[in-house]
Design a protein around this motif. Structure first.
Motif, PDB file in Angstrom:
ATOM      1  N   TYR A   1       9.463   5.132   0.255  1.00  8.05           N
ATOM      2  CA  TYR A   1      10.042   6.244  -0.506  1.00  8.05           C
ATOM      3  C   TYR A   1      11.415   5.864  -1.056  1.00  8.05           C
ATOM      4  CZ  TYR A   1      12.723  10.428  -1.459  1.00  8.05           C
ATOM      5  OH  TYR A   1      13.533  11.344  -2.053  1.00  8.05           O
ATOM      6  N   ALA A   2      12.278   5.307  -0.195  1.00  9.01           N
ATOM      7  CA  ALA A   2      13.634   4.975  -0.613  1.00  9.01           C
ATOM      8  C   ALA A   2      13.636   3.917  -1.711  1.00  9.01           C
ATOM      9  CB  ALA A   2      14.446   4.493   0.588  1.00  9.01           C
ATOM     10  N   MET A   3      12.760   2.936  -1.603  1.00  7.96           N
ATOM     11  CA  MET A   3      12.726   1.865  -2.595  1.00  7.96           C
ATOM     12  C   MET A   3      12.263   2.373  -3.957  1.00  7.96           C
ATOM     13  SD  MET A   3      11.199  -1.018   0.013  1.00  7.96           S
ATOM     14  CE  MET A   3      10.918  -2.323  -1.175  1.00  7.96           C
ATOM     15  N   VAL A   4      11.198   3.158  -3.964  1.00 10.11           N
ATOM     16  CA  VAL A   4      10.697   3.687  -5.236  1.00 10.11           C
ATOM     17  C   VAL A   4      11.717   4.623  -5.860  1.00 10.11           C
ATOM     18  CG1 VAL A   4       8.916   5.130  -6.297  1.00 10.11           C
ATOM     19  CG2 VAL A   4       8.274   3.361  -4.641  1.00 10.11           C
ATOM     20  N   GLU A   5      12.324   5.466  -5.039  1.00  8.46           N
ATOM     21  CA  GLU A   5      13.319   6.404  -5.564  1.00  8.46           C
ATOM     22  C   GLU A   5      14.535   5.656  -6.107  1.00  8.46           C
ATOM     23  OE1 GLU A   5      14.716  10.084  -6.710  1.00  8.46           O
ATOM     24  OE2 GLU A   5      12.736   9.562  -5.922  1.00  8.46           O
TER      25      GLU A   5
ATOM     26  N   LEU B   1      19.748   7.946   0.195  1.00 10.10           N
ATOM     27  CA  LEU B   1      18.428   7.471   0.590  1.00 10.10           C
ATOM     28  C   LEU B   1      18.448   6.659   1.876  1.00 10.10           C
ATOM     29  CD1 LEU B   1      17.209   6.333  -2.939  1.00 10.10           C
ATOM     30  CD2 LEU B   1      16.625   8.450  -1.753  1.00 10.10           C
ATOM     31  N   ALA B   2      19.592   6.557   2.528  1.00  8.40           N
ATOM     32  CA  ALA B   2      19.657   5.786   3.774  1.00  8.40           C
ATOM     33  C   ALA B   2      18.854   6.487   4.860  1.00  8.40           C
ATOM     34  CB  ALA B   2      21.107   5.617   4.220  1.00  8.40           C
TER      35      ALA B   2
ATOM     36  N   ALA C   1      14.590   2.621  -7.313  1.00 14.18           N
ATOM     37  CA  ALA C   1      14.190   1.966  -8.557  1.00 14.18           C
ATOM     38  C   ALA C   1      14.144   2.958  -9.711  1.00 14.18           C
ATOM     39  CB  ALA C   1      12.829   1.296  -8.373  1.00 14.18           C
ATOM     40  N   GLU C   2      13.704   4.181  -9.432  1.00 12.77           N
ATOM     41  CA  GLU C   2      13.654   5.217 -10.474  1.00 12.77           C
ATOM     42  C   GLU C   2      15.059   5.513 -11.012  1.00 12.77           C
ATOM     43  OE1 GLU C   2      10.890   7.561 -11.364  1.00 12.77           O
ATOM     44  OE2 GLU C   2       9.589   5.986 -10.592  1.00 12.77           O
ATOM     45  N   ARG C   3      16.053   5.404 -10.144  1.00 11.93           N
ATOM     46  CA  ARG C   3      17.423   5.738 -10.544  1.00 11.93           C
ATOM     47  C   ARG C   3      18.203   4.529 -11.035  1.00 11.93           C
ATOM     48  NH1 ARG C   3      19.556   9.516  -5.523  1.00 11.93           N
ATOM     49  NH2 ARG C   3      17.564  10.523  -5.007  1.00 11.93           N
ATOM     50  N   HIS C   4      17.587   3.355 -11.046  1.00 10.48           N
ATOM     51  CA  HIS C   4      18.313   2.129 -11.347  1.00 10.48           C
ATOM     52  C   HIS C   4      18.819   2.111 -12.789  1.00 10.48           C
ATOM     53  CE1 HIS C   4      19.421  -2.089 -11.236  1.00 10.48           C
ATOM     54  NE2 HIS C   4      18.775  -2.260 -12.374  1.00 10.48           N
ATOM     55  N   THR C   5      20.074   1.718 -12.942  1.00 12.23           N
ATOM     56  CA  THR C   5      20.654   1.449 -14.259  1.00 12.23           C
ATOM     57  C   THR C   5      21.414   0.132 -14.145  1.00 12.23           C
ATOM     58  OG1 THR C   5      22.798   2.510 -13.884  1.00 12.23           O
ATOM     59  CG2 THR C   5      20.983   3.942 -14.592  1.00 12.23           C
ATOM     60  N   SER C   6      21.851  -0.384 -15.258  1.00 13.45           N
ATOM     61  CA  SER C   6      22.574  -1.653 -15.244  1.00 13.45           C
ATOM     62  C   SER C   6      23.904  -1.541 -14.514  1.00 13.45           C
ATOM     63  CB  SER C   6      22.815  -2.132 -16.685  1.00 13.45           C
ATOM     64  OG  SER C   6      23.560  -1.160 -17.407  1.00 13.45           O
TER      65      SER C   6
ATOM     66  N   LEU D   1       0.825  -1.209   0.000  1.00 18.59           N
ATOM     67  CA  LEU D   1       0.000   0.000   0.000  1.00 18.59           C
ATOM     68  C   LEU D   1       0.861   1.261   0.000  1.00 18.59           C
ATOM     69  CD1 LEU D   1      -2.787  -1.059   2.517  1.00 18.59           C
ATOM     70  CD2 LEU D   1      -3.145  -0.456   0.109  1.00 18.59           C
ATOM     71  N   HIS D   2       1.927   1.244   0.775  1.00 20.08           N
ATOM     72  CA  HIS D   2       2.798   2.423   0.821  1.00 20.08           C
ATOM     73  C   HIS D   2       3.586   2.590  -0.474  1.00 20.08           C
ATOM     74  CE1 HIS D   2       1.909   1.961   5.131  1.00 20.08           C
ATOM     75  NE2 HIS D   2       2.162   3.248   5.212  1.00 20.08           N
ATOM     76  N   LEU D   3       3.975   1.477  -1.094  1.00 17.56           N
ATOM     77  CA  LEU D   3       4.636   1.571  -2.393  1.00 17.56           C
ATOM     78  C   LEU D   3       3.679   2.123  -3.449  1.00 17.56           C
ATOM     79  CD1 LEU D   3       6.596  -1.809  -2.442  1.00 17.56           C
ATOM     80  CD2 LEU D   3       7.593   0.490  -2.301  1.00 17.56           C
ATOM     81  N   VAL D   4       2.443   1.646  -3.440  1.00 16.29           N
ATOM     82  CA  VAL D   4       1.447   2.150  -4.387  1.00 16.29           C
ATOM     83  C   VAL D   4       1.252   3.650  -4.209  1.00 16.29           C
ATOM     84  CG1 VAL D   4      -1.028   2.120  -4.907  1.00 16.29           C
ATOM     85  CG2 VAL D   4       0.248  -0.025  -4.759  1.00 16.29           C
ATOM     86  N   ARG D   5       1.190   4.098  -2.974  1.00 11.83           N
ATOM     87  CA  ARG D   5       1.032   5.530  -2.710  1.00 11.83           C
ATOM     88  C   ARG D   5       2.191   6.326  -3.311  1.00 11.83           C
ATOM     89  NH1 ARG D   5       1.351   8.446   3.223  1.00 11.83           N
ATOM     90  NH2 ARG D   5       0.486  10.473   2.613  1.00 11.83           N
ATOM     91  N   GLU D   6       3.430   5.824  -3.132  1.00 12.71           N
ATOM     92  CA  GLU D   6       4.596   6.512  -3.693  1.00 12.71           C
ATOM     93  C   GLU D   6       4.559   6.503  -5.212  1.00 12.71           C
ATOM     94  OE1 GLU D   6       7.099   8.187  -2.408  1.00 12.71           O
ATOM     95  OE2 GLU D   6       6.552   7.921  -0.305  1.00 12.71           O
TER      96      GLU D   6
END
Length: 353
Positions: free
Chosen positions: A253-257, A335-336, A259-264, A14-19
């Motif tokens: 918040y940290a997880m979504v952020e 993001l820590a 993931a947004e910045r993820h690159t190979s 639910l919190h991930l969906v909100r983010e």
């Protein structure tokens, strides 16, 4: 871009969906059949979090649902609908899982391991190269009791205390093999014990501290032999025992952020943890105050006294994990979790309400 989410109506989900909604993502909720549709449960949660009517209207336009059976090879959709879904997904957050410490290994594997295998099959079947955001757990460290668990390590040499731990380890191992053998794109998150001090409401599942409190309440009401004297309970606590607890709002918040910045080129595993463990004595004292019971602690229980660990599997699990966790990957992204405010007795007391 379409982002699919399993476990969207769970505590973390639910919190991930909100983010994700706050970032304007189009969401496909991959939800189990339920009398109350997943978007309705999400909307109730958002409303309880203070979302206004404009935000709720925007959320409705950004969510759709497909009902799935995670344990089925085609997710309960049949071959054609499964392929149609595979061709649509750009990002998939895999949050669904069997989280009970009391589950058998067969039960835990069926959802956590087989379910992950079926999700990977979905991601491999489509026309795109979707990103998997896999929600693992620090529990993959198993029965290791001390030291610092590194983000690059996935090691089963310490064994496991519970089927839950083993199933999460096996599920994460599947993800790493999928990346190595099939060129899949993935980022793995290992959160610790996620809680919140915000009031509960009907649309939000219980977090681990509330689950533990419910179990304690059951023990106090139905097994008075656990009390060593009127109004007093003695619990076994090894010297220095501690546990890692993190506010779910920060974790999401940290997880979504991240993931947004993820690159190979970025590391694929992130520990989502608090830099400070909570002493188990402080957690136990807070539970005692919550129930109006005096709690004494001892390294060893007197002979003949019932061992509460048999009645409280969650407590037995926490007794074994005084280790700490490397969190350099989120820290390098800024993001820590900050050292303050700490998870103190006031926060814990609010989290139990």
């Amino acid at each position: 871009m379409l982002t699919a989410v399993t476990g969207a109506t769970g505590f973390l989900g639910l919190h991930l969906v909100r983010e994700l909604l706050a970032r304007g993502r189009r969401l496909l909720l991959l939800a189990r059949p339920h009398p109350l549709p997943a978007p309705v449960r999400v909307e109730r949660f958002l409303r309880a979090c203070g979302a206004d009517e404009d935000e709720l209207r925007a959320a409705r336009t950004h969510m759709e649902t497909v009902e799935i059976v995670l344990e089925d090879g085609f997710l309960g959709l049949g071959r054609v609908a499964f392929q149609r879904l595979a061709d649509r997904v750009d990002v998939l957050w895999h949050c669904a899982g069997h989280i009970s410490f009391a589950a058998t290994l067969r039960q835990a594997r069926r959802t956590n391991v087989d379910g992950t295998r079926h999700v990977l099959r979905l991601l491999s079947a489509g026309e795109r190269t979707p990103l998997l955001c896999h929600v693992s757990s620090v529990a993959v460290a198993g029965a290791r009791t001390r030291g610092v668990v590194e983000e690059t390590v996935l090691d089963d040499s310490f064994g496991f205390n519970t089927p839950y731990e083993q199933s999460k380890f096996e599920a994460e191992a599947l993800v790493h093999r999928w990346v190595a053998q099939h060129g899949g794109r993935a980022v793995v998150f290992r959160p610790s014990g996620l809680v919140t001090h915000h009031p509960a409401h009907p649309a939000r599942p219980r977090h681990p501290l509330q689950v533990l409190a419910r179990q304690v309440d059951t023990v106090l009401r139905h097994d008075p032999g656990m009390l060593t004297s009127p109004g007093t309970m003695t619990l076994p606590v090894p010297p220095g025992a501690s546990t890692n607890i993190l506010p779910v709002e920060h974790a999401a918040y940290a997880m979504v952020e991240a993931a947004e910045r993820h690159t190979s080129r970025t590391p694929p595993v992130h520990h989502v943890v608090n830099p400070r463990n909570v002493p188990l004595t402080e957690l136990i004292a807070t539970l005692g105050r919550h129930f109006g019971v005096r709690v004494d602690t001892a390294e060893h229980l007197p002979a003949g006294q019932p061992d509460v660990r048999r009645a409280l599997p969650a407590y037995a699990y926490w007794l074994s994990v005084s280790r700490t966790y490397e969190d350099g990957n989120l820290a390098r992204l800024g993001l820590a979790y900050p050292g303050r405010p700490a998870i103190d007795r006031h926060y814990l007391a609010s989290a139990l309400r």
